[in-house]
Design an enzyme around this catalytic site. Sequence first.
Site, PDB file in Angstrom:
ATOM      1  N   ASP A  39       0.749  -1.351   0.225  1.00  0.00           N
ATOM      2  CA  ASP A  39      -0.331   0.053   0.074  1.00  0.00           C
ATOM      3  C   ASP A  39       0.999   1.499  -0.032  1.00  0.00           C
ATOM      4  O   ASP A  39       1.601   1.235   1.533  1.00  0.00           O
ATOM      5  CB  ASP A  39      -0.737   0.111   0.905  1.00  0.00           C
ATOM      6  N   TYR A  70      -6.845  16.451  -8.705  1.00  0.00           N
ATOM      7  CA  TYR A  70      -5.563  15.218  -9.436  1.00  0.00           C
ATOM      8  C   TYR A  70      -5.046  15.804  -9.856  1.00  0.00           C
ATOM      9  O   TYR A  70      -3.844  15.311 -10.773  1.00  0.00           O
ATOM     10  CB  TYR A  70      -7.160  14.952  -9.433  1.00  0.00           C
TER      11      TYR A  70
HETATM   12  N1  LIG Z   1      -8.140   5.456 -16.248  1.00  0.00           N
HETATM   13  C1  LIG Z   1      -6.797   6.814 -16.645  1.00  0.00           C
HETATM   14  O1  LIG Z   1      -8.441   7.496 -17.233  1.00  0.00           O
HETATM   15  C2  LIG Z   1      -6.043   7.025 -16.988  1.00  0.00           C
HETATM   16  C3  LIG Z   1      -5.689   7.970 -16.305  1.00  0.00           C
HETATM   17  C4  LIG Z   1      -4.549   8.908 -16.462  1.00  0.00           C
HETATM   18  C5  LIG Z   1      -3.433   8.318 -15.591  1.00  0.00           C
HETATM   19  N2  LIG Z   1      -4.043   7.496 -14.959  1.00  0.00           N
HETATM   20  C6  LIG Z   1      -3.544   6.914 -14.213  1.00  0.00           C
HETATM   21  O2  LIG Z   1      -2.913   5.839 -14.274  1.00  0.00           O
HETATM   22  C7  LIG Z   1      -2.885   4.744 -12.854  1.00  0.00           C
HETATM   23  C8  LIG Z   1      -2.941   3.546 -13.046  1.00  0.00           C
HETATM   24  O3  LIG Z   1      -5.357   3.563 -12.614  1.00  0.00           O
HETATM   25  P1  LIG Z   1      -6.242   2.498 -13.323  1.00  0.00           P
HETATM   26  O4  LIG Z   1      -6.910   3.651 -14.836  1.00  0.00           O
HETATM   27  O5  LIG Z   1      -5.554   1.502 -14.059  1.00  0.00           O
HETATM   28  O6  LIG Z   1      -7.341   2.407 -12.660  1.00  0.00           O
HETATM   29  P2  LIG Z   1      -7.368   1.401 -11.623  1.00  0.00           P
HETATM   30  O7  LIG Z   1      -8.289   0.129 -12.054  1.00  0.00           O
HETATM   31  O8  LIG Z   1      -8.482   2.206 -10.408  1.00  0.00           O
HETATM   32  O9  LIG Z   1      -6.420   0.317 -10.633  1.00  0.00           O
HETATM   33  C9  LIG Z   1      -4.966   1.848  -9.464  1.00  0.00           C
HETATM   34  C10 LIG Z   1      -4.860   1.009  -9.070  1.00  0.00           C
HETATM   35  O10 LIG Z   1      -4.075   1.817  -8.563  1.00  0.00           O
HETATM   36  C11 LIG Z   1      -4.230   1.009  -7.291  1.00  0.00           C
HETATM   37  N3  LIG Z   1      -4.094   2.108  -6.024  1.00  0.00           N
HETATM   38  C12 LIG Z   1      -4.613   2.595  -5.357  1.00  0.00           C
HETATM   39  N4  LIG Z   1      -4.526   3.404  -4.080  1.00  0.00           N
HETATM   40  C13 LIG Z   1      -3.308   3.048  -4.177  1.00  0.00           C
HETATM   41  C14 LIG Z   1      -2.718   2.576  -2.462  1.00  0.00           C
HETATM   42  N5  LIG Z   1      -3.043   4.152  -1.563  1.00  0.00           N
HETATM   43  N6  LIG Z   1      -1.959   1.482  -2.551  1.00  0.00           N
HETATM   44  C15 LIG Z   1      -1.163   0.797  -3.565  1.00  0.00           C
HETATM   45  N7  LIG Z   1      -2.185   0.997  -4.699  1.00  0.00           N
HETATM   46  C16 LIG Z   1      -3.338   1.808  -5.288  1.00  0.00           C
HETATM   47  C17 LIG Z   1      -5.623   0.110  -6.926  1.00  0.00           C
HETATM   48  O11 LIG Z   1      -5.783  -1.326  -6.041  1.00  0.00           O
HETATM   49  P3  LIG Z   1      -7.289  -1.500  -5.037  1.00  0.00           P
HETATM   50  O12 LIG Z   1      -7.979  -3.025  -5.780  1.00  0.00           O
HETATM   51  O13 LIG Z   1      -6.688  -1.220  -3.902  1.00  0.00           O
HETATM   52  O14 LIG Z   1      -7.503  -0.425  -5.563  1.00  0.00           O
HETATM   53  C18 LIG Z   1      -5.420   0.072  -8.138  1.00  0.00           C
HETATM   54  O15 LIG Z   1      -4.529  -1.449  -8.388  1.00  0.00           O
HETATM   55  C19 LIG Z   1      -3.309   5.871 -12.036  1.00  0.00           C
HETATM   56  O16 LIG Z   1      -2.621   6.083 -10.798  1.00  0.00           O
HETATM   57  C20 LIG Z   1      -3.877   6.549 -12.929  1.00  0.00           C
HETATM   58  O17 LIG Z   1      -3.611   7.929 -11.622  1.00  0.00           O
HETATM   59  C21 LIG Z   1      -4.969   6.750 -15.535  1.00  0.00           C
END
Ligand SMILES: NC(=O)c1ccc[n+]([C@@H]2O[C@H](COP(=O)([O-])OP(=O)(O)OC[C@H]3O[C@@H](n4cnc5c(N)ncnc54)[C@H](OP(=O)(O)O)[C@@H]3O)[C@@H](O)[C@H]2O)c1
Length: 288
Positions: free
Chosen positions: A58, A150
């Site tokens: 975490d 954000y």
């Molecule tokens: N999707 C988009 O449109 C988008 C666009 C630009 C950037 N991003 C970035 O891409 C990255 C991944 O996001 P995603 O889109 O794949 O969304 P996601 O499916 O919600 O994945 C987020 C991941 O981060 C983990 N996480 C959150 N808080 C955490 C913590 N305190 N410690 C460890 N793990 C934690 C979550 O774990 P849990 O399962 O335990 O919650 C999950 O594995 C993020 O940094 C996000 O800001 C996403």
Amino acid sequence: MTAVQTKTVFITGASSGIGYATARLFQDKGWNVVATLRKPEQAETLAALPRVLCLPLDVNDRASIHAAVEKAIAHFGAIDVLVNNAGYGLMGAFETLDEAQIIRQFDTNVFGLMETCRAVLPHFRERKSGALVNVASMVGRVPLPLYSVYNASKWAVEGFTEGLVYELCPLGIGVKIIEPGAVNTAFFGRSADRDNRTGVSTYDQYSKAQFGVMDKTGPGGSSPEDAAKVIYRAANDSSQRLRYSVGTDARMLLLARRWLPETLFRAMIRMSLSEKAFNSVGKLLYKS
Ligand SMILES: NC(=O)c1ccc[n+]([C@@H]2O[C@H](COP(=O)([O-])OP(=O)(O)OC[C@H]3O[C@@H](n4cnc5c(N)ncnc54)[C@H](OP(=O)(O)O)[C@@H]3O)[C@@H](O)[C@H]2O)c1
């Protein structure tokens, strides 16, 4: 002939979305994968794959970061690539967000990422090699409405990571920033923090209209597998290139940001997020 050493990638936030797809892709390409997750019960599918080690991590728990890095090195002998992916979006008009929400956003997206770097960099420095891949966002350079905090967290990741280039590249360590546009993951759903905790209702109508439009970008955006491919490419790119965008929306908006005067750029963002404009212009950027 000496055998080629299998490389190892260490990924945070591998339970779903981009982190999960990245773990799958590196595994598929023959790498050792350290897939770290907050909840061990989410590790089942990844843990069943060969060369995948699932560890609890975490990013808000500093001890869990250092323990995972130590275990990973003890298990595979080295870490070649660190993918700082864990993160989530705090969304809503600034006045509707309370201090605890804002602190948690920065603790996760910024300070957690920095601490993971702190845990892995001595290892990279010792080996005079390694690649640091930080997942920022298009909004780290193109701020969007109702994402002020954000946006700020991802601007911090951009500034932090670009600054590291000067310290780390001379030591043989690669530094990369990933800038996804909308990606179809839990980011817009279960992971999002959209609670109005302060009760300020002035922005309700604006928020409802904007989120109505922005919620369409996720399902129409890139796939997590698209993002994983870009991460894989960046991790294996030994050139000096720093930034890698994901998706047509990110490419177009980053280009517009670079070439348009500020006032025109903001007018374009405001206009393109109106329901009517989105239904026509949005079709060029998003799948549905
Ligand atoms: N999707 C988009 O449109 C988008 C666009 C630009 C950037 N991003 C970035 O891409 C990255 C991944 O996001 P995603 O889109 O794949 O969304 P996601 O499916 O919600 O994945 C987020 C991941 O981060 C983990 N996480 C959150 N808080 C955490 C913590 N305190 N410690 C460890 N793990 C934690 C979550 O774990 P849990 O399962 O335990 O919650 C999950 O594995 C993020 O940094 C996000 O800001 C996403």
